[in-house]
Write a protein that holds these residues in place. Structure first.
Motif, PDB file in Angstrom:
ATOM      1  N   THR A   1       0.834  -1.208   0.000  1.00 14.22           N
ATOM      2  CA  THR A   1       0.000   0.000   0.000  1.00 14.22           C
ATOM      3  C   THR A   1       0.867   1.255   0.000  1.00 14.22           C
ATOM      4  N   SER A   2       1.994   1.209   0.697  1.00 10.96           N
ATOM      5  CA  SER A   2       2.897   2.347   0.722  1.00 10.96           C
ATOM      6  C   SER A   2       3.503   2.571  -0.660  1.00 10.96           C
ATOM      7  N   LYS A   3       3.858   1.483  -1.336  1.00  8.91           N
ATOM      8  CA  LYS A   3       4.436   1.584  -2.664  1.00  8.91           C
ATOM      9  C   LYS A   3       3.431   2.190  -3.642  1.00  8.91           C
ATOM     10  N   VAL A   4       2.161   1.813  -3.523  1.00 10.89           N
ATOM     11  CA  VAL A   4       1.124   2.362  -4.389  1.00 10.89           C
ATOM     12  C   VAL A   4       1.003   3.867  -4.163  1.00 10.89           C
TER      13      VAL A   4
ATOM     14  N   THR B   1       1.965  -2.261 -10.145  1.00 15.52           N
ATOM     15  CA  THR B   1       2.070  -2.380  -8.685  1.00 15.52           C
ATOM     16  C   THR B   1       0.699  -2.617  -8.059  1.00 15.52           C
ATOM     17  N   ILE B   2      -0.311  -1.914  -8.558  1.00 13.01           N
ATOM     18  CA  ILE B   2      -1.670  -2.110  -8.048  1.00 13.01           C
ATOM     19  C   ILE B   2      -2.132  -3.538  -8.335  1.00 13.01           C
ATOM     20  N   ASP B   3      -1.863  -4.029  -9.555  1.00  5.25           N
ATOM     21  CA  ASP B   3      -2.251  -5.397  -9.902  1.00  5.25           C
ATOM     22  C   ASP B   3      -1.581  -6.422  -8.999  1.00  5.25           C
TER      23      ASP B   3
ATOM     24  N   HIS C   1      -8.227  -4.897  -1.963  1.00  9.70           N
ATOM     25  CA  HIS C   1      -9.418  -5.538  -2.509  1.00  9.70           C
ATOM     26  C   HIS C   1      -9.486  -5.222  -3.998  1.00  9.70           C
ATOM     27  N   LYS C   2     -10.074  -6.129  -4.790  1.00 11.01           N
ATOM     28  CA  LYS C   2     -10.066  -5.919  -6.241  1.00 11.01           C
ATOM     29  C   LYS C   2     -10.817  -4.661  -6.649  1.00 11.01           C
ATOM     30  N   ASN C   3     -11.895  -4.307  -5.951  1.00 17.47           N
ATOM     31  CA  ASN C   3     -12.610  -3.080  -6.275  1.00 17.47           C
ATOM     32  C   ASN C   3     -11.780  -1.845  -5.921  1.00 17.47           C
ATOM     33  N   ASN C   4     -11.057  -1.929  -4.825  1.00 16.15           N
ATOM     34  CA  ASN C   4     -10.172  -0.839  -4.427  1.00 16.15           C
ATOM     35  C   ASN C   4      -9.080  -0.657  -5.481  1.00 16.15           C
ATOM     36  N   GLY C   5      -8.528  -1.766  -5.963  1.00 18.75           N
ATOM     37  CA  GLY C   5      -7.508  -1.696  -7.008  1.00 18.75           C
ATOM     38  C   GLY C   5      -8.055  -1.104  -8.287  1.00 18.75           C
ATOM     39  N   ALA C   6      -9.270  -1.494  -8.662  1.00 19.01           N
ATOM     40  CA  ALA C   6      -9.890  -0.967  -9.872  1.00 19.01           C
ATOM     41  C   ALA C   6     -10.130   0.532  -9.729  1.00 19.01           C
ATOM     42  N   ARG C   7     -10.545   0.962  -8.550  1.00 20.19           N
ATOM     43  CA  ARG C   7     -10.782   2.384  -8.319  1.00 20.19           C
ATOM     44  C   ARG C   7      -9.480   3.176  -8.413  1.00 20.19           C
ATOM     45  N   LYS C   8      -8.410   2.622  -7.863  1.00 21.77           N
ATOM     46  CA  LYS C   8      -7.120   3.306  -7.919  1.00 21.77           C
ATOM     47  C   LYS C   8      -6.601   3.381  -9.356  1.00 21.77           C
ATOM     48  N   LYS C   9      -6.789   2.316 -10.135  1.00 18.44           N
ATOM     49  CA  LYS C   9      -6.342   2.342 -11.532  1.00 18.44           C
ATOM     50  C   LYS C   9      -7.148   3.363 -12.325  1.00 18.44           C
ATOM     51  N   SER C  10      -8.433   3.472 -12.040  1.00 20.16           N
ATOM     52  CA  SER C  10      -9.272   4.452 -12.716  1.00 20.16           C
ATOM     53  C   SER C  10      -8.823   5.866 -12.367  1.00 20.16           C
ATOM     54  N   ARG C  11      -8.510   6.079 -11.120  1.00 23.42           N
ATOM     55  CA  ARG C  11      -8.034   7.387 -10.676  1.00 23.42           C
ATOM     56  C   ARG C  11      -6.705   7.731 -11.351  1.00 23.42           C
ATOM     57  N   ALA C  12      -5.825   6.727 -11.464  1.00 23.04           N
ATOM     58  CA  ALA C  12      -4.536   6.943 -12.122  1.00 23.04           C
ATOM     59  C   ALA C  12      -4.735   7.299 -13.595  1.00 23.04           C
TER      60      ALA C  12
END
Length: 89
Positions: A25-28, A57-59, A68-79
């Motif tokens: 999480t810190s790396k993300v 890194t998120i993947d 969580h996969k939804n959290n990862g998807a949200r972060k990728k969308s934000r990126a």
């Protein structure tokens, strides 16, 4: 503190897993800051490279269970939204 040996082991394991999840999480968060800095500088090549590293890194964090996969998807969308700001400039 636990008295049962297996519970002591479980506590140790939980601490190790927590540390590993915190590393992900810190790396993300770090790569998000780097992406935002690259977009702010206006260098689209660097921003694209940082975005690619961030998504990978998120993947990895989602695959590992740190996110969580939804959290990862949200972060990728934000990126992706942050990266698209480079194209708008």
């Amino acid at each position: 503190m636990a008295n049962i040996a297996s519970q002591k082991k479980r506590i140790d394991r939980a601490l190790r897993e927590r540390d590993e999840n915190r590393r992900y999480t810190s790396k993300v968060k770090t790569y998000f800051r780097r992406l935002e800095a690259a977009v702010a500088s206006g260098d689209s090549a660097v921003a694209e490279s940082e975005h690619r590293i961030l998504v990978a890194t998120i993947d990895k964090a989602v695959k590992r269970g740190a996110l969580h996969k939804n959290n990862g998807a949200r972060k990728k969308s934000r990126a992706a939204r942050i990266l698209s700001a480079t194209a708008a400039q």
